[in-house]
Design a protein around this motif. Structure first.
Motif, PDB file in Angstrom:
ATOM      1  N   ARG A   1      -0.029  -5.047  11.181  1.00  0.00           N
ATOM      2  CA  ARG A   1       1.146  -5.336  12.025  1.00  0.00           C
ATOM      3  C   ARG A   1       0.784  -5.319  13.503  1.00  0.00           C
ATOM      4  NH1 ARG A   1       5.703  -1.596   9.232  1.00  0.00           N
ATOM      5  NH2 ARG A   1       6.179  -2.990   7.524  1.00  0.00           N
ATOM      6  N   TYR A   2      -0.046  -4.368  13.902  1.00  0.00           N
ATOM      7  CA  TYR A   2      -0.448  -4.249  15.305  1.00  0.00           C
ATOM      8  C   TYR A   2      -1.377  -5.394  15.712  1.00  0.00           C
ATOM      9  CZ  TYR A   2      -2.514  -2.369  19.555  1.00  0.00           C
ATOM     10  OH  TYR A   2      -2.946  -2.208  20.843  1.00  0.00           O
ATOM     11  N   ASN A   3      -2.324  -5.734  14.843  1.00  0.00           N
ATOM     12  CA  ASN A   3      -3.289  -6.793  15.154  1.00  0.00           C
ATOM     13  C   ASN A   3      -2.648  -8.178  15.196  1.00  0.00           C
ATOM     14  OD1 ASN A   3      -5.345  -4.915  15.269  1.00  0.00           O
ATOM     15  ND2 ASN A   3      -6.010  -5.266  13.176  1.00  0.00           N
ATOM     16  N   HIS A   4      -1.623  -8.408  14.384  1.00  0.00           N
ATOM     17  CA  HIS A   4      -0.982  -9.724  14.287  1.00  0.00           C
ATOM     18  C   HIS A   4       0.538  -9.575  14.313  1.00  0.00           C
ATOM     19  CE1 HIS A   4      -4.946 -11.076  13.168  1.00  0.00           C
ATOM     20  NE2 HIS A   4      -4.970 -10.202  12.189  1.00  0.00           N
ATOM     21  N   PRO A   5       1.096  -9.193  15.451  1.00  0.00           N
ATOM     22  CA  PRO A   5       2.534  -8.903  15.491  1.00  0.00           C
ATOM     23  C   PRO A   5       3.435 -10.108  15.264  1.00  0.00           C
ATOM     24  CG  PRO A   5       1.617  -8.859  17.703  1.00  0.00           C
ATOM     25  CD  PRO A   5       0.466  -9.016  16.757  1.00  0.00           C
ATOM     26  N   ASN A   6       2.967 -11.313  15.565  1.00  0.00           N
ATOM     27  CA  ASN A   6       3.824 -12.493  15.424  1.00  0.00           C
ATOM     28  C   ASN A   6       3.453 -13.387  14.253  1.00  0.00           C
ATOM     29  OD1 ASN A   6       5.302 -11.816  17.759  1.00  0.00           O
ATOM     30  ND2 ASN A   6       3.667 -12.652  19.019  1.00  0.00           N
ATOM     31  N   LEU A   7       2.326 -13.127  13.600  1.00  0.00           N
ATOM     32  CA  LEU A   7       1.899 -13.985  12.502  1.00  0.00           C
ATOM     33  C   LEU A   7       2.675 -13.695  11.227  1.00  0.00           C
ATOM     34  CD1 LEU A   7      -0.025 -16.151  11.410  1.00  0.00           C
ATOM     35  CD2 LEU A   7      -1.652 -14.313  10.908  1.00  0.00           C
ATOM     36  N   PHE A   8       2.740 -12.432  10.842  1.00  0.00           N
ATOM     37  CA  PHE A   8       3.395 -12.053   9.587  1.00  0.00           C
ATOM     38  C   PHE A   8       4.834 -11.636   9.840  1.00  0.00           C
ATOM     39  CE2 PHE A   8      -1.134 -11.073   9.041  1.00  0.00           C
ATOM     40  CZ  PHE A   8      -1.400 -11.840   7.920  1.00  0.00           C
ATOM     41  N   ARG A   9       5.700 -12.032   8.926  1.00  0.00           N
ATOM     42  CA  ARG A   9       7.095 -11.577   9.021  1.00  0.00           C
ATOM     43  C   ARG A   9       7.166 -10.114   8.594  1.00  0.00           C
ATOM     44  NH1 ARG A   9      10.455 -15.869   5.676  1.00  0.00           N
ATOM     45  NH2 ARG A   9      10.774 -13.889   4.667  1.00  0.00           N
ATOM     46  N   SER A  10       8.175  -9.407   9.059  1.00  0.00           N
ATOM     47  CA  SER A  10       8.286  -7.973   8.763  1.00  0.00           C
ATOM     48  C   SER A  10       8.532  -7.697   7.281  1.00  0.00           C
ATOM     49  CB  SER A  10       9.387  -7.346   9.601  1.00  0.00           C
ATOM     50  OG  SER A  10      10.632  -7.948   9.300  1.00  0.00           O
TER      51      SER A  10
ATOM     52  N   ASP B   1       0.850  -1.183   0.000  1.00  0.00           N
ATOM     53  CA  ASP B   1       0.000   0.000   0.000  1.00  0.00           C
ATOM     54  C   ASP B   1       0.886   1.233   0.000  1.00  0.00           C
ATOM     55  OD1 ASP B   1      -2.189   1.650   0.021  1.00  0.00           O
ATOM     56  OD2 ASP B   1      -2.922   1.038   1.979  1.00  0.00           O
ATOM     57  N   SER B   2       0.386   2.305  -0.624  1.00  0.00           N
ATOM     58  CA  SER B   2       1.174   3.540  -0.666  1.00  0.00           C
ATOM     59  C   SER B   2       1.108   4.296   0.658  1.00  0.00           C
ATOM     60  CB  SER B   2       0.690   4.439  -1.806  1.00  0.00           C
ATOM     61  OG  SER B   2      -0.668   4.773  -1.614  1.00  0.00           O
ATOM     62  N   GLU B   3       0.078   4.016   1.449  1.00  0.00           N
ATOM     63  CA  GLU B   3      -0.045   4.659   2.754  1.00  0.00           C
ATOM     64  C   GLU B   3       0.164   3.611   3.850  1.00  0.00           C
ATOM     65  OE1 GLU B   3      -3.305   7.096   5.359  1.00  0.00           O
ATOM     66  OE2 GLU B   3      -3.582   6.956   3.211  1.00  0.00           O
ATOM     67  N   PRO B   4       1.019   3.892   4.815  1.00  0.00           N
ATOM     68  CA  PRO B   4       1.378   2.863   5.801  1.00  0.00           C
ATOM     69  C   PRO B   4       0.360   2.602   6.906  1.00  0.00           C
ATOM     70  CG  PRO B   4       2.594   4.877   6.228  1.00  0.00           C
ATOM     71  CD  PRO B   4       1.835   5.095   4.946  1.00  0.00           C
ATOM     72  N   THR B   5      -0.705   3.413   7.032  1.00  0.00           N
ATOM     73  CA  THR B   5      -1.597   3.263   8.184  1.00  0.00           C
ATOM     74  C   THR B   5      -2.331   1.924   8.205  1.00  0.00           C
ATOM     75  OG1 THR B   5      -3.325   4.461   7.000  1.00  0.00           O
ATOM     76  CG2 THR B   5      -1.950   5.732   8.512  1.00  0.00           C
ATOM     77  N   VAL B   6      -2.809   1.459   7.060  1.00  0.00           N
ATOM     78  CA  VAL B   6      -3.536   0.185   7.014  1.00  0.00           C
ATOM     79  C   VAL B   6      -2.590  -0.976   7.289  1.00  0.00           C
ATOM     80  CG1 VAL B   6      -4.967  -1.315   5.594  1.00  0.00           C
ATOM     81  CG2 VAL B   6      -5.226   1.157   5.421  1.00  0.00           C
TER      82      VAL B   6
END
Length: 97
Positions: free
Chosen positions: A81-90, A71-76
């Protein structure tokens, strides 16, 4: 073995992708943080190939979705990232103009 990478672009795509991955985790018996409950290890052995198609397993035994969020905007993306901090890799997230 087949591997599928899911691509989620834009605000709508990212929200849909987040919901889809939550359902895939539930379907495969994977905790929302990517860990595998020990009691399901014997129950879902028949789904191992499907699980490995959509998820990659880390050395620690956690499962990470094969997904890319753009996404071009980082808020979404920051919400996911906040909702699933350990599920997705950075490295699953690309944001900015």
């Amino acid at each position: 073995m087949k591997e599928i990478v899911s691509l989620h672009v834009g605000q709508g795509g990212i929200y849909l992708g987040e919901a889809c991955w939550e359902l895939l985790c539930l379907d495969q018996g994977i905790n929302i943080d990517g860990s595998k409950p020990s009691e399901n290890l014997q129950l879902n052995n028949s789904n191992t190939n499907f699980r490995n198609t959509f998820f990659s397993e880390s050395l620690e035994g956690n499962f990470n979705p094969r997904a890319l969020f753009i996404d071009s905007e980082p808020t979404v993306i920051d919400e996911v990232r906040y909702n699933h901090p350990n599920l997705f890799r950075s490295d699953c997230f690309i944001s900015g103009k």
